[in-house]
Motif scaffolding. Structure first.
Motif, PDB file in Angstrom:
ATOM      1  N   LEU A   1       0.812  -1.211   0.000  1.00 20.54           N
ATOM      2  CA  LEU A   1       0.000   0.000   0.000  1.00 20.54           C
ATOM      3  C   LEU A   1       0.848   1.265   0.000  1.00 20.54           C
ATOM      4  N   ARG A   2       2.158   1.093  -0.034  1.00 19.64           N
ATOM      5  CA  ARG A   2       3.041   2.257   0.004  1.00 19.64           C
ATOM      6  C   ARG A   2       2.817   3.130  -1.232  1.00 19.64           C
ATOM      7  N   GLY A   3       2.617   4.421  -1.008  1.00 18.69           N
ATOM      8  CA  GLY A   3       2.387   5.353  -2.098  1.00 18.69           C
ATOM      9  C   GLY A   3       0.938   5.445  -2.549  1.00 18.69           C
ATOM     10  N   SER A   4       0.056   4.637  -1.969  1.00 21.01           N
ATOM     11  CA  SER A   4      -1.345   4.683  -2.372  1.00 21.01           C
ATOM     12  C   SER A   4      -2.022   5.932  -1.815  1.00 21.01           C
ATOM     13  N   THR A   5      -3.077   6.354  -2.488  1.00 24.65           N
ATOM     14  CA  THR A   5      -3.813   7.538  -2.054  1.00 24.65           C
ATOM     15  C   THR A   5      -4.383   7.341  -0.662  1.00 24.65           C
ATOM     16  N   TYR A   6      -4.882   6.147  -0.390  1.00 17.86           N
ATOM     17  CA  TYR A   6      -5.488   5.892   0.916  1.00 17.86           C
ATOM     18  C   TYR A   6      -4.469   6.038   2.037  1.00 17.86           C
ATOM     19  N   MET A   7      -3.250   5.514   1.831  1.00 18.61           N
ATOM     20  CA  MET A   7      -2.242   5.617   2.869  1.00 18.61           C
ATOM     21  C   MET A   7      -1.741   7.047   3.023  1.00 18.61           C
ATOM     22  N   ARG A   8      -1.709   7.801   1.937  1.00 21.61           N
ATOM     23  CA  ARG A   8      -1.337   9.217   2.055  1.00 21.61           C
ATOM     24  C   ARG A   8      -2.326   9.940   2.966  1.00 21.61           C
ATOM     25  N   LYS A   9      -3.608   9.680   2.728  1.00 23.99           N
ATOM     26  CA  LYS A   9      -4.635  10.329   3.541  1.00 23.99           C
ATOM     27  C   LYS A   9      -4.565   9.855   4.991  1.00 23.99           C
ATOM     28  N   LEU A  10      -4.348   8.555   5.171  1.00 25.18           N
ATOM     29  CA  LEU A  10      -4.281   8.005   6.516  1.00 25.18           C
ATOM     30  C   LEU A  10      -3.078   8.557   7.275  1.00 25.18           C
ATOM     31  N   ALA A  11      -1.955   8.694   6.581  1.00 31.92           N
ATOM     32  CA  ALA A  11      -0.759   9.238   7.212  1.00 31.92           C
ATOM     33  C   ALA A  11      -0.975  10.688   7.614  1.00 31.92           C
ATOM     34  N   GLU A  12      -1.627  11.460   6.756  1.00 28.14           N
ATOM     35  CA  GLU A  12      -1.881  12.866   7.079  1.00 28.14           C
ATOM     36  C   GLU A  12      -2.838  12.981   8.259  1.00 28.14           C
ATOM     37  N   ALA A  13      -3.873  12.129   8.286  1.00 32.03           N
ATOM     38  CA  ALA A  13      -4.814  12.153   9.404  1.00 32.03           C
ATOM     39  C   ALA A  13      -4.113  11.768  10.706  1.00 32.03           C
ATOM     40  N   HIS A  14      -3.219  10.789  10.627  1.00 31.27           N
ATOM     41  CA  HIS A  14      -2.491  10.354  11.812  1.00 31.27           C
ATOM     42  C   HIS A  14      -1.555  11.451  12.298  1.00 31.27           C
ATOM     43  N   ARG A  15      -0.893  12.117  11.353  1.00 31.39           N
ATOM     44  CA  ARG A  15       0.034  13.197  11.715  1.00 31.39           C
ATOM     45  C   ARG A  15      -0.727  14.356  12.358  1.00 31.39           C
TER      46      ARG A  15
END
Length: 595
Positions: free
Chosen positions: A56-70
């Motif tokens: 899932l690295r680089g996927s749109t979903y993980m980008r959003k999840l990482a930003e929400a987590h940050r």
């Protein structure tokens, strides 16, 4: 396009903090910084509880999840003591040179962000101790489960103990996959089941035997769904084996692997929110799950890559001829780019681009004597005016931008009060930024009166900034005095403004005044970055265009926005949007430009 003005890219760059994000802007504003965003799902600023499965690295979903987590991390840090809304009127004025302004704040609890209402589903990471049957025990790591109940002569064969993960598999991932290692079991009699279920499935029987549950069983190698008589699927599994379970939401199918080899698709009747689930039946049986915290035995990365490449080929094979029959694909793209440059007031860059298009056409012409019609760029005075205003903002001279706007477009700021507010907030930030840079220059060593290269990069120093140490102290004192006075005026003027975005913006910027040098404060230094000027410049440009009866968005922006929305819709149920994004294209361009 080497002849293009390189400043265009720099001018369009931005960052993802709350002050500059598009969700805090009005509907006609747009930020192209996301166009140049980097994949930060592996950012070191994320704590150890956040992990990114390799596929899932680089996927749109993980980008959003990482930003929400940050964002959640930052809010937690602020609530622990850093999240203060400064009352600018309580800060001493004037400020003695070199002194600390003090943390004299009126502490106001920040209201929850509207984004909290739209929480992304976190990936499964452990078994849920509140969603399990008796007779099993979850070990401290949260991923290991052991059957601890006794097996008596009264026990019925159909009974078992099951457990589900704490989160369901997000369909927006497109494909979800996890693995289970059989740590301990009786040879040739492993009564362990690996699969998934909805919340409606009971946990007192083997996974797969109940409605809304699906599983692959170790004792007979059969797969089961909603019945205790399954069908032959694969080989039985025992202690030491690693069983993988995956769901392809795009195809609405599930598959299993054994020791790194795909067995095949097992189910195609999936429905509901699906949770990873396992069940155990005999004393001593133990499993350990890997939800992506560690490398998988099966090469799931290639499977996801294959899906992405297949969709990408379909996209590339799609013809654009129906969009404008008079233009081929290259000409259409050139027209979109040229119209964007003219629309946004990049007049000189537009001319350079048009000249390069003409040169390219001449080079491709089969007849060396044939005349190639050039692309005409209208000398638009309005575009020139907007370019002057943009340049002033990007240089940090907000007063000059306000003067130009009042001269060329006197009604814009009165009509759009929020843009005017944003400009004034940016002026306050620029005053703090300059004072912080000057103060930092006094604290760091210099070479022959000039800043060293590394310090210059840290400070992001404006060109021609005066660094004469004899005047620095008095200049800083005067600048800070004016900054505090301006901040007090800003606070008084908007103290009773009912708009949430106004109070949020003030809550973000006023704490900057409480620190000796906010450039050294990680929680706030991003607010002083030059790229923050871009959002304000874009908002004002859009407001001006609307006042002139023109579209606030260039055609290229509309294409980008529509594509993004379309992919988001296609992503919701695990469709093709889960495997591609506009950012993928930008990343490919960035990689090519590195060579």
């Amino acid at each position: 396009m080497d002849g293009l003005d390189g400043r265009v890219s720099a001018d369009m760059m931005g960052s993802g903090d709350a002050w500059r994000r598009g969700d805090t802007l009005q509907h006609h504003s747009r930020i192209f910084s996301q166009f140049l965003a980097h994949d930060d799902t592996d950012d070191s600023s994320l704590d150890g509880r956040f992990f990114v499965p390799s596929y899932l690295r680089g996927s749109t979903y993980m980008r959003k999840l990482a930003e929400a987590h940050r964002t959640k991390q930052n809010e937690s840090k602020r609530s622990a003591g850093s999240d203060l809304t400064a009352d600018i009127s309580t800060i001493p004025d004037p400020v003695p040179s070199g002194s600390h302004r003090g943390l004299s704040h009126q502490i106001i609890e920040r209201q929850s962000s509207s984004q909290d209402e739209d929480v992304l589903t976190s990936l499964p990471s452990k078994w849920n101790k509140h969603d399990m049957w008796s007779n099993i025990e979850i070990q401290p790591d949260g991923r290991t489960v052991k059957y601890t109940g006794p097996r008596t002569h009264n026990e019925r064969d159909h009974e078992a103990s099951a457990v589900r993960a704490e989160n369901h598999m997000p369909a927006q991932c497109g494909i979800y996959y996890y693995e289970v290692e059989i740590v301990s079991s009786k040879k040739d009699d492993t009564t362990i089941a690996v699969g998934f279920s909805t919340k409606n499935a009971t946990l007192s029987r083997s996974i797969g035997w109940e409605p809304e549950s699906w599983a692959y069983h170790g004792d007979d190698g059969r797969c089961f769904t909603a019945h205790n008589s399954g069908r032959h699927f694969g080989p039985p599994f025992n202690q030491g084996d690693v069983i993988g379970c995956g769901v392809n939401f795009r195809e609405n199918t599930a598959f299993f692997t054994r020791n790194g080899v795909k067995i095949g698709s097992a189910f195609d009747d999936l429905r509901g929110k699906l949770y990873p689930a396992i069940s155990l039946k005999k004393p001593g049986e133990t499993i350990r799950a890997n939800f992506g915290q560690h490398p998988f035995v099966y090469n799931i990365n290639d499977m996801v890559k294959e899906q992405r490449e297949k969709i990408q080929r379909d996209i590339e094979a799609t013809s654009t001829s129906h969009l404008d029959p008079d233009l081929n694909e290259s000409e259409l793209l050139q027209t979109l780019v040229l119209q964007f440059l003219q629309h946004d007031g990049y007049v000189e860059t537009a001319r350079a681009f048009a000249d390069e298009i003409t040169v390219e056409k001449e080079a491709l012409s089969l007849d060396p004597n044939a005349k190639v019609a050039g692309t005409s760029i209208k000398d638009d005075e309005d575009a020139n005016n907007r370019q002057r205003i943009r340049a002033a903002i990007l240089e940090g001279d907000i007063d000059r931008a306000l003067k130009y706007t009042s001269t060329y477009y006197p009604d814009v700021l009165d009509h759009d009060g929020y843009v005017y507010f944003r400009l004034r907030c940016r002026k306050f930030v620029e005053m703090i930024r300059k004072a912080a840079q000057l103060r930092l220059s006094m604290d760091k060593p210099r070479n022959n009166g000039h800043l060293g290269a590394s310090l210059s990069q840290l400070m992001d120093v404006d060109e021609n900034m005066e660094l004469d140490e004899e005047h620095l102290s008095s200049e800083i004192e005067e600048l800070e005095r004016n900054m505090l006075k301006y901040g007090q005026t800003l606070q008084a003027e908007y103290a009773n403004d009912p708009r949430k975005e106004v109070s949020q913006a003030l809550a973000d910027i006023f704490p900057l005044a409480a620190y000796v040098n906010p450039l050294k404060e990680p929680m706030f230094s991003h607010l002083l970055d030059r790229s923050g000027r871009v959002a304000v410049a874009e908002e004002l440009n859009s407001a001006i265009l609307l006042s002139l009866g023109k579209s606030s968005r260039a055609a290229l922006e509309k294409v980008y926005a529509q594509t993004t929305v379309l992919l988001e819709d296609l992503r919701q149920e695990g469709g093709v949007g889960a495997f591609v994004s506009v950012q993928d294209i930008v990343d490919d361009i960035s990689k090519h430009n590195q060579f």
